[in-house]
Design an enzyme around this catalytic site. Sequence first.
Site, mmCIF file in Angstrom:
data_model
loop_
_atom_site.group_PDB
_atom_site.id
_atom_site.type_symbol
_atom_site.label_atom_id
_atom_site.label_comp_id
_atom_site.label_asym_id
_atom_site.label_seq_id
_atom_site.Cartn_x
_atom_site.Cartn_y
_atom_site.Cartn_z
ATOM 1 N N HIS A 184 -7.667 0.893 2.232
ATOM 2 C CA HIS A 184 -7.381 -0.513 2.485
ATOM 3 C C HIS A 184 -6.199 -0.787 3.418
ATOM 4 C CE1 HIS A 184 -7.867 -4.666 1.781
ATOM 5 N NE2 HIS A 184 -7.991 -4.679 0.490
ATOM 6 N N TYR B 201 0.799 -1.234 0.000
ATOM 7 C CA TYR B 201 0.000 0.000 0.000
ATOM 8 C C TYR B 201 0.832 1.286 0.000
ATOM 9 C CZ TYR B 201 -3.799 -3.200 0.891
ATOM 10 O OH TYR B 201 -4.683 -4.222 0.778
ATOM 11 N N PRO C 87 -11.194 -0.819 -1.751
ATOM 12 C CA PRO C 87 -12.362 -1.649 -2.069
ATOM 13 C C PRO C 87 -13.625 -0.977 -1.549
ATOM 14 C CG PRO C 87 -11.228 -2.549 -0.169
ATOM 15 C CD PRO C 87 -10.457 -1.335 -0.589
ATOM 16 N N SER D 104 -10.198 -12.250 -5.044
ATOM 17 C CA SER D 104 -10.394 -12.302 -3.609
ATOM 18 C C SER D 104 -11.802 -12.775 -3.288
ATOM 19 C CB SER D 104 -10.185 -10.891 -3.047
ATOM 20 O OG SER D 104 -10.173 -10.941 -1.671
ATOM 21 N N GLN D 105 -11.883 -13.665 -2.317
ATOM 22 C CA GLN D 105 -13.214 -14.066 -1.859
ATOM 23 C C GLN D 105 -13.643 -13.121 -0.730
ATOM 24 O OE1 GLN D 105 -15.472 -17.340 0.815
ATOM 25 N NE2 GLN D 105 -13.964 -18.243 -0.552
ATOM 26 N N SER E 227 -6.039 -15.192 4.134
ATOM 27 C CA SER E 227 -5.904 -14.567 5.441
ATOM 28 C C SER E 227 -4.855 -15.291 6.282
ATOM 29 C CB SER E 227 -7.262 -14.643 6.146
ATOM 30 O OG SER E 227 -7.110 -14.255 7.480
HETATM 31 N N1 COA Z 1 -16.060 -31.116 0.312
HETATM 32 C C1 COA Z 1 -17.150 -30.548 0.872
HETATM 33 N N2 COA Z 1 -17.117 -29.327 1.478
HETATM 34 C C2 COA Z 1 -15.946 -28.669 1.504
HETATM 35 C C3 COA Z 1 -14.786 -29.196 0.922
HETATM 36 C C4 COA Z 1 -14.874 -30.503 0.314
HETATM 37 N N3 COA Z 1 -13.808 -31.072 -0.262
HETATM 38 N N4 COA Z 1 -13.780 -28.329 1.097
HETATM 39 C C5 COA Z 1 -14.296 -27.273 1.775
HETATM 40 N N5 COA Z 1 -15.603 -27.481 2.017
HETATM 41 C C6 COA Z 1 -16.529 -26.603 2.764
HETATM 42 C C7 COA Z 1 -15.864 -26.043 4.007
HETATM 43 O O1 COA Z 1 -16.010 -26.940 5.089
HETATM 44 C C8 COA Z 1 -16.626 -24.763 4.212
HETATM 45 O O2 COA Z 1 -17.864 -25.063 4.799
HETATM 46 P P1 COA Z 1 -18.746 -23.940 5.580
HETATM 47 O O3 COA Z 1 -19.344 -23.086 4.514
HETATM 48 O O4 COA Z 1 -19.736 -24.747 6.291
HETATM 49 O O5 COA Z 1 -17.790 -23.222 6.454
HETATM 50 C C9 COA Z 1 -16.889 -24.279 2.802
HETATM 51 O O6 COA Z 1 -16.804 -25.455 1.984
HETATM 52 C C10 COA Z 1 -15.936 -23.239 2.315
HETATM 53 O O7 COA Z 1 -14.616 -23.715 2.310
HETATM 54 P P2 COA Z 1 -13.598 -23.373 1.129
HETATM 55 O O8 COA Z 1 -14.348 -23.026 -0.076
HETATM 56 O O9 COA Z 1 -12.590 -24.455 1.022
HETATM 57 O O10 COA Z 1 -12.910 -22.036 1.476
HETATM 58 P P3 COA Z 1 -12.542 -21.276 2.788
HETATM 59 O O11 COA Z 1 -13.768 -20.817 3.449
HETATM 60 O O12 COA Z 1 -11.559 -22.058 3.571
HETATM 61 O O13 COA Z 1 -11.825 -20.011 2.140
HETATM 62 C C11 COA Z 1 -9.964 -18.639 1.636
HETATM 63 C C12 COA Z 1 -10.548 -20.037 1.556
HETATM 64 C C13 COA Z 1 -8.584 -18.641 1.025
HETATM 65 C C14 COA Z 1 -10.843 -17.677 0.855
HETATM 66 C C15 COA Z 1 -9.919 -18.212 3.132
HETATM 67 O O14 COA Z 1 -9.057 -19.054 3.835
HETATM 68 C C16 COA Z 1 -9.414 -16.827 3.329
HETATM 69 O O15 COA Z 1 -8.230 -16.600 3.493
HETATM 70 N N6 COA Z 1 -10.308 -15.812 3.335
HETATM 71 C C17 COA Z 1 -9.954 -14.453 3.495
HETATM 72 C C18 COA Z 1 -9.797 -13.801 2.149
HETATM 73 C C19 COA Z 1 -9.608 -12.316 2.316
HETATM 74 O O16 COA Z 1 -8.799 -11.866 3.071
HETATM 75 N N7 COA Z 1 -10.421 -11.559 1.568
HETATM 76 C C20 COA Z 1 -10.431 -10.147 1.676
HETATM 77 C C21 COA Z 1 -9.277 -9.533 1.010
HETATM 78 S S1 COA Z 1 -9.400 -7.792 1.063
#
Ligand code: COA
Length: 633
Positions: free
Chosen positions: A328, A89, A102, A544-545, A444
């Site tokens: 941000h 940044y 954002p 990004s999610q 994250s």
């Molecule tokens: N089979 C069935 N379900 C599964 C699965 C599989 N093989 N793998 C994952 N899932 C489920 C998980 O249990 C979870 O369930 P829930 O909705 O009940 O919690 C769901 O699917 C989502 O998991 P997944 O898609 O693997 O992703 P995550 O939630 O772990 O997200 C990241 C991954 C990288 C996005 C997350 O770790 C992260 O870092 N998020 C922050 C991003 C961020 O900072 N964004 C803002 C930037 S400004």
Amino acid sequence: MPILEKETATDRDRQVLPKVPVPPLKQTLDTYLKCVQHLVKEEQFKKTKAIVEKFGAPGGVGEVLQKKLLERRDKTTNWVYDYWLEDMYLNNRLALPVNSSPVMVFPKQTFRDHKDALRFAGRLIRGVLDYKALIDARALPVDFARGQLAGTPLCMEQYYRLFTSYRYPGLKTDTLKVQMNVASSAPEHIIVACKNQFFVLDVVANSKQLNETEILSQLEKIWKMAENAEERFPPFGILTSDGRTEWAQARDALTKDQTNKDSLALIESCLCVVCLDEPSGLGPSDTNRALLMLHGGGREKNGANRWYDKSMQFVVGMDGICGVVCEHSAFEGIVLVQCSEYVMKYITGSPSKMARASSIRELPPPRRLLWKCNSHMQGLLAASGDRLQRLVNNLDMDVFNFKVYGKEFIKNQKMSPDAFIQVALQLAFYKCGGRLVSTYESASIRRFQDGRVDNIRSATPEALAFVKSMTDERATFTDSEKIKRLRDAINAQTNYTIAAITGMAIDNHLLGLLRMAQELNMEKPEIFCDVTYLTSNQFILSTSQVPTTVEMFCCYGPVVPNGYGACYNPQSDHIIFCVSSFWETTETSSAVFVKALNEGLLEIRDLCNRGNTAATKLACSSQSAGQPHKSGK
Ligand code: COA
């Protein structure tokens, strides 16, 4: 983000989170080579491999830097924090709107008239103050990780910067100032922007916070004061939308005058900015609302009714177009979502407290901020306005609500939804350009003290193998081969995700090694001058999610001129994608990308469905093959 009802941040503060680790040097270098091999030409890769091997050789430069990094890890709370903040940044000279900040886009509101809009704004401010009180009391419930490696508590430090931070522009680098330990009795104020004028709204009077009715009455006074065209000052907020160096120069010129200095001091010490926007004249489609949040529509619309240095700007448009703009550097989108959702729930959920607040105190009117403007400053304002207009004209945005399926379908395939979406984004990119490029996905690292993010490099070799099989015109791949490649791509993505969230990704580490070399006044190691390193840090696809539990979505712009920004919000039965790019580059088109994404998501679904049908048939036939044949004879 999950919320555990009972435990609060105060409880959590007592538990100390681990420090961000420094990954082993060899592991990072091996991963780096794996990440780039399929993205660069063979000849170039050979050179890069030799450079990396030299860097990592026993007794080589890499080892020296690694040792120093490990020492830094021992001495600091978070060895990468400052390096990352500056690199990501503060050293970036680009304008904050579109390029860095954002936004959250709220559902379109229906206001009958401006009074309705002010009521909404009053409610919003009350919600913000409530949320801030929770933060100040350290009473926010602790966030816990969900998804991959669920259940670990997450660092809450980012929340404490929501209303206490300000990003000062600098000639070479910016400064993020965070006011710590502000006495709770200190006078608190919000800056309200209305018709490009700025007003100080004190939210405490006689040691008591204003109630909703009082806030509304102050907003009405502001509205009236802003209407008086004769008292209007030039649109100084537009300066903050400019490149950081240009704004720093303008700020230096501004501060030569005491009146301006005083006004700046009031803005810089406010809790947040509330922008009361004029009707934009644009239809309230998702895409238009996203555009208006990202840049305000330029100087002819609400582009100057902003103060971009401030961390939180809540926008209330008289036409019902509302949202939040976030600087941000102090926190991530996930924290922005938590705050935005709280405020939105406050507005829509609880009954208005207006009726109960029968007594309304006689309060002094809010103060208009005064400015001194000379011809030099007029020139700077015009130049900033021109540059913002160029940014406005350049942004190609497409908000795409994919309604065919969402997380549930993907989970039913026993796949990670996030990894699946990332692979689909790779497929979309490949369909558009016939190649994969360096991709950023934010991961994250809040499992660690003061953790922010690292990068998941989603353009994996496995993703490339999969997208090639899906787009092969000779149709040489059978469904089962494609499914295998899909699973391999998703596993590779999931494994990278797990590495990243446990502090084992490579981007922060490589940055740390580079910065350490600079600190030691060493010649820049060859690995960081290599073309491969430079191109691998040009994130043509920046993703990004940002999931939400309330109806709203997040979006942002591309990070390079020839790139895409792709923010997505997976819901159980649909996925919102916000795709951005720049019109000035012919290489990109958000509409073309969205079309490819839609096609790709449908193709992957069909592939999974065909795979499931084939598997069911196989199971049935093997079952019936195992059973004794019934015969009428
Ligand atoms: N089979 C069935 N379900 C599964 C699965 C599989 N093989 N793998 C994952 N899932 C489920 C998980 O249990 C979870 O369930 P829930 O909705 O009940 O919690 C769901 O699917 C989502 O998991 P997944 O898609 O693997 O992703 P995550 O939630 O772990 O997200 C990241 C991954 C990288 C996005 C997350 O770790 C992260 O870092 N998020 C922050 C991003 C961020 O900072 N964004 C803002 C930037 S400004």
